[in-house]
Write an enzyme that holds these catalytic residues in place. Structure first.
Site, PDB file in Angstrom:
ATOM      1  N   HIS A   1       2.802 -60.290   1.228  1.00 55.69           N
ATOM      2  CA  HIS A   1       2.908 -60.393  -0.216  1.00 55.69           C
ATOM      3  C   HIS A   1       4.276 -61.928  -0.342  1.00 55.69           C
ATOM      4  O   HIS A   1       5.174 -62.262  -1.158  1.00 55.69           O
ATOM      5  CB  HIS A   1       3.591 -60.035  -1.077  1.00 55.69           C
ATOM      6  CG  HIS A   1       4.049 -58.667  -0.339  1.00 55.69           C
ATOM      7  ND1 HIS A   1       3.621 -57.467   0.105  1.00 55.69           N
ATOM      8  CD2 HIS A   1       5.079 -58.269  -1.148  1.00 55.69           C
ATOM      9  CE1 HIS A   1       4.922 -56.534  -0.112  1.00 55.69           C
ATOM     10  NE2 HIS A   1       5.890 -57.656  -0.864  1.00 55.69           N
TER      11      HIS A   1
ATOM     12  N   ASP B   1      -2.033 -56.951   3.977  1.00 54.21           N
ATOM     13  CA  ASP B   1      -0.447 -56.766   3.870  1.00 54.21           C
ATOM     14  C   ASP B   1       0.427 -56.906   4.503  1.00 54.21           C
ATOM     15  O   ASP B   1       1.615 -56.753   5.260  1.00 54.21           O
ATOM     16  CB  ASP B   1       0.035 -56.022   2.530  1.00 54.21           C
ATOM     17  CG  ASP B   1       1.053 -55.983   1.890  1.00 54.21           C
ATOM     18  OD1 ASP B   1       1.714 -57.750   1.914  1.00 54.21           O
ATOM     19  OD2 ASP B   1       1.565 -55.523   1.631  1.00 54.21           O
TER      20      ASP B   1
ATOM     21  N   SER C   1      10.447 -55.406   1.685  1.00 48.82           N
ATOM     22  CA  SER C   1       9.378 -56.129   1.978  1.00 48.82           C
ATOM     23  C   SER C   1       9.460 -56.857   3.619  1.00 48.82           C
ATOM     24  O   SER C   1       9.602 -57.479   3.852  1.00 48.82           O
ATOM     25  CB  SER C   1       8.628 -56.971   1.370  1.00 48.82           C
ATOM     26  OG  SER C   1       8.025 -55.894   0.077  1.00 48.82           O
TER      27      SER C   1
END
Length: 460
Positions: free
Chosen positions: A188, A221, A303
């Site tokens: 992402h 992910d 992230s």
């Protein structure tokens, strides 16, 4: 548990934080992110349709917050400052005055006490001289300290900026995977740049490199980018063994929370094998993981960054956080409440190697559609598959093991399965070809069977 991926775009941070602007509180988003029930096993907020026997399962409704890539709003880092209207009484000046008054009172007290002590000393000894060392000695930062680990790991982490062809994108983190210039991060973080967009990676020393997306796996992910004109002195971070991590082990997270690059936070492993279904809230397919849970502070921008153990080994990739709602410097992003989730590095390593080798992810599968309803009873094989397909794939792994529609899977290799998302997350910790033992219930009776996992290539 349904969480939000950490991937919301954040404008670059200014050299100093902007002064907060008085503004009405933003209304809480409606239906944005599901709350995890105690134990996080039920994945509330995940849609209950029957997924395809392999991938992708349907997306959950936009779920809690994760941190690292897109979406900005007024009042965030980098936003222009607007002078608030003057207020009567308790404005910013009142706060400053209060602080100054407190300092003066403390100073007055200290001065008065010092004078009294000095006077007494004069009366008895005639001297008030105080001898003090000007230095506490040399500061030692051994390799095992947090400072020592951070000093070694930081040069091998990067802040990633990803931008689509339309100019949308955000900021996240990544770390050096090999000497050829491959950087591992979250899907992402770079998803906006997959189809012709732009990706850059900046090291803590300020050196910035253009990069390209080598491969991305939405379900896991995980993504891999490669530096263009990579330097020859890259030092890959050492990968640990996430299977050997224990609850209570110390953790160190590195990332760029809210665009603040090269930030180091610490905590512990607060849980293992935490079933997490995460979404960036954009309606995209969900990511599923059997996550490492940590209380190290993780925020939007962390992230893709490494979660390290006390020796500096990578044990996970920071991917998602659970949050209570609105927040985050006026951007509508929520911050850490001490519930962060990382993809175990043993799984991420396999995924990254496949992406480097072929550019496509490979998923393990049982070949059966399961309900994604919030449940604590297990993962039930549905009566109908996605798009009218068979709920149990003919000739697939589940069919060969004797599983049928209506069976409720309750354990996989001894791990309790309390819902469909939990089952998906556990299956994806394995590789195609692995043999797993499945416990299930049929007609009120418990049975076991061995399943050899099949494979599916790609996210579509």
């Amino acid at each position: 548990m349904s969480t939000e991926n950490e991937g919301n775009a954040v404008p670059p941070a200014p050299s100093a934080p902007p002064v907060p602007v008085d503004a009405p509180a933003a209304p809480a988003p409606q239906g944005s992110y599901g709350q995890g029930a105690p134990g996080d096993a039920g994945h509330p907020g995940v849609s209950s349709s029957a997924p395809d026997p392999s991938w992708p399962p349907p997306p959950p409704p936009a779920g809690p917050h994760g941190g690292g890539g897109s979406g900005s709003g007024p009042g965030g880092w980098g936003a222009s400052y607007q002078q608030p209207a003057p207020k009567s009484g308790r404005g910013r000046g009142g706060l400053v005055a209060g602080i100054l008054i407190a300092a003066l009172v403390a100073g007055g007290l200290g001065g008065g006490l010092g004078y009294t002590l000095a006077k007494n000393n004069d009366d008895s000894t005639g001297s008030t001289t105080v001898s003090a060392s000007s230095s506490g000695g040399d500061v030692k930062r051994d390799p095992g300290t947090v400072a020592g680990v951070a000093a070694k790991a930081l040069p091998s982490t990067v802040t990633i900026e990803a931008e689509s062809t339309s100019g949308e994108g955000g900021t996240g983190t990544g770390f050096v995977f090999d000497k050829q210039g491959h950087i591992v991060t979250n899907n992402h973080v770079v998803a906006d740049a997959v189809d012709g967009g732009k990706v850059t990676a900046t090291f803590p020393d300020g050196k910035k490199y253009d990069a390209q997306v080598v491969g991305n796996a939405q379900g896991y992910d995980v993504a891999v980018i490669k530096l263009k004109n990579a330097p020859g002195d890259l030092k890959p971070l050492t990968l640990g063994d996430s299977d050997k991590v224990a609850v209570g082990d110390a953790t160190i997270a590195i990332g760029a929370p809210f665009g603040l690059s090269d930030t180091v936070t610490t905590g512990v492993i607060s849980a293992k094998n935490r079933p997490v279904a995460s979404s960036d809230g954009s309606g995209s397919q969900a990511s599923y993981m059997s996550a490492l849970q940590t209380d190290a502070s993780i925020n939007p921008g962390n992230s893709g960054g490494p979660l390290l153990d006390a020796q500096g080994n990578v044990i996970g990739i920071n991917s998602a956080i659970q949050s209570t709602g609105n927040g985050g410097f006026g951007t509508g992003q929520s911050g850490s409440i001490g519930l962060g989730f990382a993809i175990p590095i043993n799984q991420a390593k396999y995924v990254a190697q496949e992406l480097i080798r072929t550019g496509k992810p490979v998923y393990a599968k049982i070949g059966a559609s399961v309900s994604l309803d919030d449940s604590s009873d297990g993962a039930q094989i549905t009566d109908q598959g996605a798009g009218g397909s068979a709920p149990v794939e003919p000739g697939g792994p589940a069919a060969k093991a004797g599983l049928k529609p209506g069976d409720v899977i309750t354990k996989l290799d001894g791990h309790v399965i309390d819902s469909g998302p939990t089952l998906i997350g556990e299956i994806w910790t394995h590789k195609p070809g692995d043999k797993v033992t499945i416990t299930y219930e049929r007609d009120g009776k418990e049975r076991t069977t061995e399943v050899t996992l099949g494979s599916r290539v790609g996210d579509n």
